[in-house]
Each structure stands twice: as structure tokens, then as C-alpha cells.
Design a protein around this motif. Structure first.
Motif, PDB file in Angstrom:
ATOM      1  N   GLY A 251       0.792  -1.229   0.000  1.00 37.87           N
ATOM      2  CA  GLY A 251       0.000   0.000   0.000  1.00 37.87           C
ATOM      3  C   GLY A 251       0.822   1.275   0.000  1.00 37.87           C
ATOM      4  N   LEU A 252       1.939   1.264  -0.730  1.00 39.25           N
ATOM      5  CA  LEU A 252       2.847   2.416  -0.718  1.00 39.25           C
ATOM      6  C   LEU A 252       2.680   3.329  -1.932  1.00 39.25           C
ATOM      7  CD1 LEU A 252       6.179   0.662   0.399  1.00 39.25           C
ATOM      8  CD2 LEU A 252       4.696   2.110   1.801  1.00 39.25           C
ATOM      9  N   HIS A 253       1.715   3.060  -2.774  1.00 43.20           N
ATOM     10  CA  HIS A 253       1.665   3.747  -4.056  1.00 43.20           C
ATOM     11  C   HIS A 253       1.501   5.267  -3.948  1.00 43.20           C
ATOM     12  CE1 HIS A 253      -2.528   2.706  -3.034  1.00 43.20           C
ATOM     13  NE2 HIS A 253      -2.846   3.837  -3.641  1.00 43.20           N
ATOM     14  N   GLU A 254       0.970   5.760  -2.819  1.00 39.08           N
ATOM     15  CA  GLU A 254       0.828   7.214  -2.668  1.00 39.08           C
ATOM     16  C   GLU A 254       2.073   7.864  -2.073  1.00 39.08           C
ATOM     17  OE1 GLU A 254      -2.636   8.052  -0.397  1.00 39.08           O
ATOM     18  OE2 GLU A 254      -4.043   7.383  -1.947  1.00 39.08           O
ATOM     19  N   HIS A 255       2.987   7.032  -1.576  1.00 37.18           N
ATOM     20  CA  HIS A 255       4.162   7.552  -0.859  1.00 37.18           C
ATOM     21  C   HIS A 255       5.502   7.187  -1.510  1.00 37.18           C
ATOM     22  CE1 HIS A 255       1.169   8.170   2.263  1.00 37.18           C
ATOM     23  NE2 HIS A 255       0.879   6.879   2.220  1.00 37.18           N
ATOM     24  N   ALA A 256       5.483   6.224  -2.429  1.00 31.36           N
ATOM     25  CA  ALA A 256       6.722   5.742  -3.040  1.00 31.36           C
ATOM     26  C   ALA A 256       6.441   5.317  -4.481  1.00 31.36           C
ATOM     27  CB  ALA A 256       7.294   4.579  -2.228  1.00 31.36           C
ATOM     28  N   GLU A 257       7.511   5.057  -5.216  1.00 35.54           N
ATOM     29  CA  GLU A 257       7.381   4.633  -6.605  1.00 35.54           C
ATOM     30  C   GLU A 257       8.165   3.347  -6.836  1.00 35.54           C
ATOM     31  OE1 GLU A 257       8.751   7.801  -9.066  1.00 35.54           O
ATOM     32  OE2 GLU A 257       7.375   9.291  -8.213  1.00 35.54           O
ATOM     33  N   LEU A 258       7.633   2.499  -7.708  1.00 40.64           N
ATOM     34  CA  LEU A 258       8.313   1.268  -8.116  1.00 40.64           C
ATOM     35  C   LEU A 258       8.500   1.317  -9.629  1.00 40.64           C
ATOM     36  CD1 LEU A 258       9.376  -1.632  -7.852  1.00 40.64           C
ATOM     37  CD2 LEU A 258       6.986  -2.433  -7.875  1.00 40.64           C
ATOM     38  N   HIS A 259       9.755   1.299 -10.069  1.00 44.21           N
ATOM     39  CA  HIS A 259      10.064   1.377 -11.488  1.00 44.21           C
ATOM     40  C   HIS A 259      10.674   0.062 -11.973  1.00 44.21           C
ATOM     41  CE1 HIS A 259      10.461   6.073 -11.266  1.00 44.21           C
ATOM     42  NE2 HIS A 259       9.243   5.639 -11.004  1.00 44.21           N
ATOM     43  N   PHE A 260      10.260  -0.352 -13.155  1.00 42.30           N
ATOM     44  CA  PHE A 260      10.821  -1.539 -13.816  1.00 42.30           C
ATOM     45  C   PHE A 260      11.639  -1.105 -15.015  1.00 42.30           C
ATOM     46  CE2 PHE A 260       7.418  -3.435 -11.411  1.00 42.30           C
ATOM     47  CZ  PHE A 260       7.813  -4.754 -11.165  1.00 42.30           C
ATOM     48  N   VAL A 261      12.833  -1.700 -15.154  1.00 41.15           N
ATOM     49  CA  VAL A 261      13.709  -1.421 -16.289  1.00 41.15           C
ATOM     50  C   VAL A 261      14.215  -2.744 -16.835  1.00 41.15           C
ATOM     51  CG1 VAL A 261      15.882  -0.412 -17.055  1.00 41.15           C
ATOM     52  CG2 VAL A 261      14.448   0.832 -15.432  1.00 41.15           C
ATOM     53  N   GLY A 262      14.000  -2.978 -18.127  1.00 34.42           N
ATOM     54  CA  GLY A 262      14.506  -4.199 -18.736  1.00 34.42           C
ATOM     55  C   GLY A 262      13.621  -4.705 -19.849  1.00 34.42           C
ATOM     56  N   PRO A 263      14.081  -5.743 -20.553  1.00 38.06           N
ATOM     57  CA  PRO A 263      13.276  -6.345 -21.620  1.00 38.06           C
ATOM     58  C   PRO A 263      11.964  -6.879 -21.057  1.00 38.06           C
ATOM     59  CG  PRO A 263      15.547  -7.163 -21.666  1.00 38.06           C
ATOM     60  CD  PRO A 263      15.379  -6.418 -20.383  1.00 38.06           C
ATOM     61  N   ILE A 264      10.899  -6.812 -21.872  1.00 39.42           N
ATOM     62  CA  ILE A 264       9.588  -7.240 -21.392  1.00 39.42           C
ATOM     63  C   ILE A 264       8.729  -7.683 -22.576  1.00 39.42           C
ATOM     64  CG2 ILE A 264       8.485  -4.988 -21.580  1.00 39.42           C
ATOM     65  CD1 ILE A 264       7.109  -5.512 -18.885  1.00 39.42           C
ATOM     66  N   SER A 265       7.895  -8.657 -22.343  1.00 41.71           N
ATOM     67  CA  SER A 265       6.943  -9.091 -23.363  1.00 41.71           C
ATOM     68  C   SER A 265       5.643  -8.317 -23.185  1.00 41.71           C
ATOM     69  CB  SER A 265       6.673 -10.597 -23.235  1.00 41.71           C
ATOM     70  OG  SER A 265       5.988 -10.875 -22.021  1.00 41.71           O
ATOM     71  N   THR A 266       4.826  -8.315 -24.220  1.00 46.00           N
ATOM     72  CA  THR A 266       3.517  -7.657 -24.131  1.00 46.00           C
ATOM     73  C   THR A 266       2.667  -8.312 -23.054  1.00 46.00           C
ATOM     74  OG1 THR A 266       3.606  -7.077 -26.474  1.00 46.00           O
ATOM     75  CG2 THR A 266       1.445  -7.018 -25.420  1.00 46.00           C
ATOM     76  N   PHE A 267       2.787  -9.640 -22.954  1.00 50.75           N
ATOM     77  CA  PHE A 267       2.038 -10.402 -21.953  1.00 50.75           C
ATOM     78  C   PHE A 267       2.338  -9.886 -20.550  1.00 50.75           C
ATOM     79  CE2 PHE A 267       2.252 -13.907 -18.853  1.00 50.75           C
ATOM     80  CZ  PHE A 267       0.937 -14.355 -18.870  1.00 50.75           C
ATOM     81  N   VAL A 268       3.616  -9.700 -20.237  1.00 50.25           N
ATOM     82  CA  VAL A 268       4.000  -9.255 -18.891  1.00 50.25           C
ATOM     83  C   VAL A 268       3.703  -7.773 -18.708  1.00 50.25           C
ATOM     84  CG1 VAL A 268       5.932  -8.965 -17.291  1.00 50.25           C
ATOM     85  CG2 VAL A 268       5.763 -11.047 -18.653  1.00 50.25           C
ATOM     86  N   LYS A 269       3.940  -6.983 -19.732  1.00 45.57           N
ATOM     87  CA  LYS A 269       3.723  -5.537 -19.614  1.00 45.57           C
ATOM     88  C   LYS A 269       2.289  -5.214 -19.204  1.00 45.57           C
ATOM     89  CE  LYS A 269       4.742  -1.220 -22.035  1.00 45.57           C
ATOM     90  NZ  LYS A 269       5.225  -0.617 -23.315  1.00 45.57           N
ATOM     91  N   ASN A 270       1.356  -6.001 -19.691  1.00 42.54           N
ATOM     92  CA  ASN A 270      -0.054  -5.777 -19.354  1.00 42.54           C
ATOM     93  C   ASN A 270      -0.347  -6.049 -17.879  1.00 42.54           C
ATOM     94  OD1 ASN A 270      -0.712  -5.037 -21.971  1.00 42.54           O
ATOM     95  ND2 ASN A 270      -1.224  -7.134 -22.582  1.00 42.54           N
ATOM     96  N   LYS A 271       0.540  -6.803 -17.221  1.00 44.32           N
ATOM     97  CA  LYS A 271       0.333  -7.146 -15.819  1.00 44.32           C
ATOM     98  C   LYS A 271       0.944  -6.121 -14.857  1.00 44.32           C
ATOM     99  CE  LYS A 271      -0.140 -12.142 -16.503  1.00 44.32           C
ATOM    100  NZ  LYS A 271      -1.461 -12.244 -15.858  1.00 44.32           N
ATOM    101  N   LEU A 272       1.627  -5.116 -15.394  1.00 42.63           N
ATOM    102  CA  LEU A 272       2.261  -4.093 -14.544  1.00 42.63           C
ATOM    103  C   LEU A 272       1.340  -2.899 -14.288  1.00 42.63           C
ATOM    104  CD1 LEU A 272       5.923  -3.907 -15.909  1.00 42.63           C
ATOM    105  CD2 LEU A 272       4.979  -5.408 -14.157  1.00 42.63           C
ATOM    106  N   ASP A 273       0.125  -2.988 -14.754  1.00 48.09           N
ATOM    107  CA  ASP A 273      -0.804  -1.860 -14.647  1.00 48.09           C
ATOM    108  C   ASP A 273      -1.405  -1.773 -13.244  1.00 48.09           C
ATOM    109  OD1 ASP A 273      -2.422   0.261 -15.199  1.00 48.09           O
ATOM    110  OD2 ASP A 273      -3.954  -0.904 -16.256  1.00 48.09           O
ATOM    111  N   CYS A 274      -0.685  -1.086 -12.355  1.00 51.71           N
ATOM    112  CA  CYS A 274      -1.209  -0.864 -11.007  1.00 51.71           C
ATOM    113  C   CYS A 274      -0.625   0.443 -10.459  1.00 51.71           C
ATOM    114  CB  CYS A 274      -0.909  -2.047 -10.083  1.00 51.71           C
ATOM    115  SG  CYS A 274       0.818  -2.387  -9.788  1.00 51.71           S
ATOM    116  N   PRO A 275      -1.291   1.073  -9.496  1.00 45.98           N
ATOM    117  CA  PRO A 275      -0.861   2.382  -8.989  1.00 45.98           C
ATOM    118  C   PRO A 275       0.569   2.372  -8.440  1.00 45.98           C
ATOM    119  CG  PRO A 275      -3.079   1.881  -8.247  1.00 45.98           C
ATOM    120  CD  PRO A 275      -2.557   0.627  -8.875  1.00 45.98           C
ATOM    121  N   GLY A 276       1.312   3.407  -8.786  1.00 49.95           N
ATOM    122  CA  GLY A 276       2.667   3.563  -8.267  1.00 49.95           C
ATOM    123  C   GLY A 276       3.736   2.819  -9.044  1.00 49.95           C
ATOM    124  N   VAL A 277       3.328   2.033 -10.061  1.00 48.81           N
ATOM    125  CA  VAL A 277       4.272   1.234 -10.842  1.00 48.81           C
ATOM    126  C   VAL A 277       4.464   1.859 -12.219  1.00 48.81           C
ATOM    127  CG1 VAL A 277       4.688  -0.996 -11.942  1.00 48.81           C
ATOM    128  CG2 VAL A 277       3.724  -0.898  -9.636  1.00 48.81           C
TER     129      VAL A 277
END
Length: 402
Positions: A251-277
């Protein structure tokens, strides 16, 4: 002197640089790499040089390179045309070995250094010629990897599409490499233990942890808002589903950020859709060097690794480390509370608690940056190369030309 043979990149150019400095590199065989002072590289525009930075040796002269660039181009075309990565790179690696062996001189008995998944024909050749064959095993055992993939699928059934297990053919060639190797060099205790579990002779295995570019990775000014970063291929094996679920629980999405860097498939990219990410894309090594030091914490929830180079790079940049026991983290930060924490792979509750704990202790994390930087200084590429050199020189008279 030795022949170093790798169809891709990984850490092979770092090893080549160190072997050259030790006076032990006879020839470097690869598909597409360059010497920093080569004419071809000098003609590249700056943008392309940055993109190819991981394919450039700083010290190995052009005369010691033997390259097969068309093999890499063909493999890339096949992959982008829909080919399965396992099949595409198996064919590339087989053809690469065939070409390298065809270019060997019959009178040359200098040792061969090969890498996992691309050395089974080299191992056969070395055996037939009574030449020392040293296998650089960059990841833990493939048979165990298949079992781990099944475990991940059991825990995250909706991620099954992202977890392709190896076919028996590919497992068999890797077993052949391990069986025929004179020595096997691994970078972590986790990798060694995985090989021993599958019946590999422990006396053949040497642990030699990688080094880090201390000049390139440095602490930078950090924002007040806490930033977590994941570096690497964004997929199931790397623990992405665990991290996403743990982030939601924290529950940190209003206070912190989570960033992803690297190769990714469309399948996985669709699963990163959440607040703070946020997904920042696939950045090259030079780009990562310029931004990593602005983060507070590296999150590395991998289920299965050979080492996890990003751990050392993040330490050099002053980041606090959250990583699993299936990486090199136990070898690097175990018992060092200012460096980071080792967590159980797949344990979402433990990961959520660790994320919250980092957020609550941001001042302490900021105050101990220099301690983590100092720890990374124990892992230099020069020390890595020296350990390699000592081992090569200890392998009977075949460690020099016959």
C-alpha cells in the motif's frame, strides 16, 4: 594462453579484458563485438556506440578478435520473425561452434573456455584432442530450473505463458558440457549447489564472483520520495508476480514509486498496470549508469539466478538491496544489515513487509550509502580476473600453448 569462446555477450568481454591483462588471452571468438579502438567502432555514431556499449572491449586488440556477425544477425531476424528463443539460439550456438572449430588450427592445444548452452561441440572437440575445457556456467542447473518453473506455475498459474521449460534436447547438451568440463566456474554458491544436487562433481566447481564497474556506478542525488527499482528481464523467473502482489499489499503507491527497467513481453507488460508502478523501458548499460544512483532500493525477487550482476551495480550506486536467497545475495550481503535483506522467493507477505520497512527507514538508508559503496569495492573485475588467471595456471601444462 587460452581461447575464449562466447556467441553472445554476458560478462565474456569483461573476462576477455582481464585475461588479456594477465597475458593469457590467445583468441576471442564471438559473433558481434568490437575493440574500443577498432576502425569499425570509431565510425559508429554516438547513439549507436551507446547502444552497443556492452559489446565493446576496452583493451583487447582487433588482432585477437574472431567474429561471425552474420550468425547474430540471422538469429535476431529469426527471433523477431516469431521464432522461439530456445530454438533460435540453439541453432545459432550450434552453427557458431561449428564455425569456430573449423577455424581452429590442428596444432593448437591451448585450453578452451566456453559458456553454458553454447559449448557442447567445443567440449567434444576438447575431449577428442585431450585439451583442457573450462566451462563458465553463468546460471544454475537447467534441470533444476525446469522444476522451479513448475513451482512458479503452480503458485502463479496465470503466468504459465511466460515460463517456457527447456526441451530434453537442450537439457542433454548442457549435461554434456558439465560432464566433459575439466573445471566449471560459477559465480555464486546457489549455482554450485544446484549443480551438485544434479550429480556434478563438486571438486570440479570453482566459485568466482563477478566484479563491478566502480567508476560507472556511483551514488547520485536522491529525491525525497522513496524510489524502488527492478532491473533485469521483467518476467516470471525474475519474480515479477511476487513483486507486483507484494507492492499492492504494501500500500505504498501514494508515498513511493516502483520502477521496472529491462526487456519485457507484451504479456507481462499488461500485468504491470497498477498504482505507483512505472515501466521505463529497456535501457542500455550507459543509460542505467546515469540513473541508478538516484534510487533508494533495488528489488530483486528472482526465483532462479546464476548471480545477479545488478546487485553489485546497485551497491556501487549506494542502493539498499532486497533480494532472494536464489541469487548471489547470500554471498555478498549476508549478515550485513546496512547492505540489505535476503528474502524468500515467492513469499509475498515477507516482500510486502520488507518494502514497508524500507519506506519507514528511508533516513537510515540514506545515511548508510557509503557503507554499501564500500562493500561493492571488494568485488572488482581485476580481482575476478586474477582468480581466473590463478586457476588457469594451475591446470597442468595445458594452461599454456603446446
Amino acid at each position: 594462453m587460452v581461447r575464449l569462446i562466447h556467441p553472445g555477450v554476458q560478462h565474456s568481454l569483461r573476462l576477455a579484458d582481464q585475461l588479456f591483462a594477465e597475458g593469457l588471452l590467445k583468441k576471442l571468438y564471438t559473433t558481434l563485438s568490437f575493440g574500443k579502438k577498432s576502425l569499425a567502432y570509431s565510425l559508429f555514431p554516438a547513439k549507436l556506440k551507446s547502444k552497443l556499449s556492452n559489446r565493446v572491449s576496452g583493451v583487447v586488440p582487433d588482432s585477437l578478435f574472431k567474429t561471425y556477425p552474420l550468425l547474430e544477425a540471422k538469429a535476431l531476424w529469426e527471433y523477431r520473425s516469431g521464432g522461439k528463443s530456445q530454438d533460435v539460439y540453439y541453432k545459432r550456438n550450434r552453427r557458431f561452434q561449428e564455425k569456430v572449430i573449423a577455424d581452429f588450427k590442428e596444432s593448437d592445444h591451448s585450453p578452451i573456455i566456453g559458456f553454458d548452452t553454447s559449448s557442447w561441440l567445443l567440449a567434444d572437440y576438447a575431449k577428442a584432442k585431450s585439451i583442457s575445457f573450462i566451462l563458465d556456467q553463468s546460471i544454475a542447473d537447467a534441470v533444476k530450473k525446469n522444476r522451479v518453473y513448475q513451482q512458479i506455475q503452480n503458485q502463479y498459474p496465470d503466468w504459465a505463458e511466460d515460463l517456457l521449460q527447456k526441451r530434453d534436447l537442450y537439457l542433454d547438451v548442457e549435461k554434456r558440457e558439465l560432464k566433459l568440463a575439466t573445471k566449471i566456474v560459477v559465480a555464486s554458491t546457489f549455482t554450485k549447489e544446484s549443480l551438485v544436487e544434479e550429480g556434478v562433481d563438486a571438486t570440479k566447481i570453482v566459485i568466482n564472483p563477478y566484479g563491478v564497474d566502480l567508476e560507472g556506478f556511483r551514488p547520485l542525488d536522491k529525491p525525497k520520495k522513496m524510489k524502488f527499482i527492478f532491473l533485469g528481464t521483467v518476467n516470471g523467473r525474475k519474480g515479477t508476480p511476487t513483486l507486483i502482489n507484494a507492492w499492492k499489499r504494501a500500500g505504498l503507491h501514494e508515498h513511493a514509486e516502483l520502477h521496472f527497467v529491462g526487456p519485457i513481453s507484451t504479456f507481462v507488460k499488461n500485468k504491470l498496470d497498477c498504482p505507483g508502478v512505472t515501466y521505463l523501458g529497456r535501457l542500455n548499460h550507459e543509460q542505467i549508469k546515469k540513473m541508478l544512483g538516484t534510487y533508494h532500493v533495488l528489488v530483486f525477487p528472482s526465483f532462479f539466478e546464476g548471480f545477479g550482476q545488478v546487485i553489485l551495480e546497485a551497491l556501487a550506486a549506494g542502493l539498499y538491496i532486497l533480494a532472494t536467497d536464489r541469487t548471489a545475495a547470500p554471498d555478498i550481503i549476508s549478515g550485513n544489515l546496512t547492505a540489505g535483506q535476503i528474502l524468500e522467493a515467492g513469499n509475498e507477505g515477507e516482500w510486502a513487509s520488507a518494502l514497508v520497512n524500507c519506506y519507514n527507514n528511508i533516513s537510515h538508508i540514506n545515511a548508510t550509502i557509503s557503507d554499501r559503496r564500500a562493500l561493492s569495492g571488494k568485488f572488482t573485475w581485476e580481482a575476478y580476473g586474477k582468480r581466473w588467471a590463478d586457476m588457469i595456471r594451475s591446470i597442468d601444462n595445458n594452461a599454456t600453448e603446446i
